[in-house]
Design a protein around this motif. Sequence first.
Motif, mmCIF file in Angstrom:
data_model
loop_
_atom_site.group_PDB
_atom_site.id
_atom_site.type_symbol
_atom_site.label_atom_id
_atom_site.label_comp_id
_atom_site.label_asym_id
_atom_site.label_seq_id
_atom_site.Cartn_x
_atom_site.Cartn_y
_atom_site.Cartn_z
ATOM 1 N N TYR A 64 -6.603 18.690 -5.167
ATOM 2 C CA TYR A 64 -7.523 18.715 -4.027
ATOM 3 C C TYR A 64 -6.881 19.302 -2.764
ATOM 4 C CZ TYR A 64 -5.293 14.578 -1.992
ATOM 5 O OH TYR A 64 -4.391 13.721 -1.429
ATOM 6 N N LYS A 112 -5.790 1.731 -6.463
ATOM 7 C CA LYS A 112 -6.696 2.812 -6.887
ATOM 8 C C LYS A 112 -6.820 2.735 -8.412
ATOM 9 C CE LYS A 112 -5.995 5.478 -2.687
ATOM 10 N NZ LYS A 112 -5.292 6.589 -2.012
ATOM 11 N N GLY A 167 0.821 -1.211 0.000
ATOM 12 C CA GLY A 167 0.000 0.000 0.000
ATOM 13 C C GLY A 167 0.855 1.261 0.000
ATOM 14 N N CYS A 168 0.217 2.390 -0.309
ATOM 15 C CA CYS A 168 0.962 3.653 -0.376
ATOM 16 C C CYS A 168 1.355 4.137 1.017
ATOM 17 C CB CYS A 168 0.126 4.717 -1.092
ATOM 18 S SG CYS A 168 1.018 6.249 -1.322
ATOM 19 N N ALA A 169 0.492 3.897 2.021
ATOM 20 C CA ALA A 169 0.832 4.350 3.373
ATOM 21 C C ALA A 169 2.114 3.660 3.849
ATOM 22 C CB ALA A 169 -0.324 4.082 4.330
ATOM 23 N N SER A 173 -0.576 4.335 -4.876
ATOM 24 C CA SER A 173 -1.355 3.172 -4.438
ATOM 25 C C SER A 173 -1.502 2.228 -5.618
ATOM 26 C CB SER A 173 -2.761 3.597 -3.999
ATOM 27 O OG SER A 173 -2.722 4.253 -2.769
ATOM 28 N N ALA A 205 -0.481 9.138 -4.343
ATOM 29 C CA ALA A 205 -1.243 7.886 -4.222
ATOM 30 C C ALA A 205 -2.380 7.760 -5.233
ATOM 31 C CB ALA A 205 -1.792 7.753 -2.806
ATOM 32 N N ALA A 206 -3.184 8.824 -5.346
ATOM 33 C CA ALA A 206 -4.396 8.734 -6.169
ATOM 34 C C ALA A 206 -4.302 9.612 -7.417
ATOM 35 C CB ALA A 206 -5.608 9.129 -5.326
ATOM 36 N N ASP A 216 3.935 12.243 -2.412
ATOM 37 C CA ASP A 216 2.827 11.302 -2.251
ATOM 38 C C ASP A 216 1.839 11.596 -3.370
ATOM 39 O OD1 ASP A 216 0.581 9.860 -1.649
ATOM 40 O OD2 ASP A 216 0.499 10.422 0.461
HETATM 41 C C1 PLP Z 1 -5.040 6.619 -0.598
HETATM 42 C C2 PLP Z 1 -3.910 7.474 -0.166
HETATM 43 C C3 PLP Z 1 -2.885 6.972 0.640
HETATM 44 C C4 PLP Z 1 -2.897 5.572 1.208
HETATM 45 O O1 PLP Z 1 -2.836 4.616 0.205
HETATM 46 P P1 PLP Z 1 -2.988 3.036 0.508
HETATM 47 O O2 PLP Z 1 -2.517 2.412 -0.764
HETATM 48 O O3 PLP Z 1 -4.420 2.799 0.797
HETATM 49 O O4 PLP Z 1 -2.121 2.713 1.680
HETATM 50 C C5 PLP Z 1 -1.828 7.802 0.957
HETATM 51 N N1 PLP Z 1 -1.792 9.071 0.516
HETATM 52 C C6 PLP Z 1 -2.768 9.606 -0.252
HETATM 53 C C7 PLP Z 1 -2.658 11.029 -0.712
HETATM 54 C C8 PLP Z 1 -3.870 8.822 -0.616
HETATM 55 O O5 PLP Z 1 -4.838 9.333 -1.382
#
Ligand code: PLP
Length: 338
Positions: free
Chosen positions: A121, A175, A44-46, A172, A148-149, A146
Amino acid sequence: MEKSVLDAMMRGSQSFVDMNMLLVAAGRRIAKLTQNEAAYITPGCASAITLSILALRELDSSKSKDEVLIDHSHRIPYDQAITFAGKKIIEFGDGGKRSENDLLEAINEKTLAIFWVAGSYVGDNALDLISTIRLARVHNIPVIVDAAAQLPPVSNLSYFTAKCGADIVLFSGGKALRGPQSTGLILGSSKIIEIAAKLAAPNQSIARSFKVGKEEIFGILQAIENYMEIDHVQQLEIWEAHCNEIILGLSKIPGVSGKKMELNQAGQPIPRVRIEFNEIFPTNIEQEIYSYLIESNPSIVLDFDQSLFISPDMLEIGEIRIVLIALKDAIAELVSNT
Ligand SMILES: *Cc1c(COP(=O)(O)O)cnc(C)c1O
């Protein structure tokens, strides 16, 4: 996940492999596909955030850098993953627009990294990425983005690193990439990624708990192969057409209409439809409908972000009709009760 991804996971689950070799090979392939120096798959991204910070800690020869800088407007709930790596978050700036000086004043000998959150955002009060990287380089401080999305566009997979010069970017896997939910990516600097890999499973090191299964490695790899192959222009046209279908359906419900929005919740170019209600409806109609549809059969969860939205990328063929019928029934039921 698409069937090809599930098939890849099945193949992975039935093969005996050396995990370190698999991670290195998958990383090489992902780096090539995404045009990055290196790539690493995380759970995961976290966890990509935590693992990156742990890797930077290893690389800090002074062993005294324990602060990670984040712009006030970039504070997100996920940044707790930095604290989990044992480092302090130092927030800089206020509600207004940031200057280069604000960042320079925040940088000191304890600064381990700058954490920069991508996406419209979060607003544009923060110092832009290019200026942030330029100032960070002068002080030899790595920049983690970061993102992620932040897909689509597909070009974002290399934009923050190869184009802007960030040391690493995090995504991520579950997503827009449509890989296994429990995957994420670190892309960029091979120096940081090699250390991150040493700290995580299968190694008996501090981040052993950051383990991705071989199925997940096969899955995210296939999902990225697919993502590079998709005709993204055609995909957008399909979503636009689905939005039009949703808007037409909404227009047949008295007092209701739909407005196409070009960006999704994360500020990326995936269109969705905002449901609009005229003044005959009570002011809390959105909340009422949202709760009602969750309890309905099938349970439907609308995207609720001040207004209600229907997001075509979250629906399979045939599901638009189901949502529209359920919405119409919900409105009839709720209005007859008031
Ligand atoms: C969704 C998200 C994360 C966490 O991602 P996971 O893959 O669910 O761990 C971290 N940072 C941002 C900006 C996100 O949108």
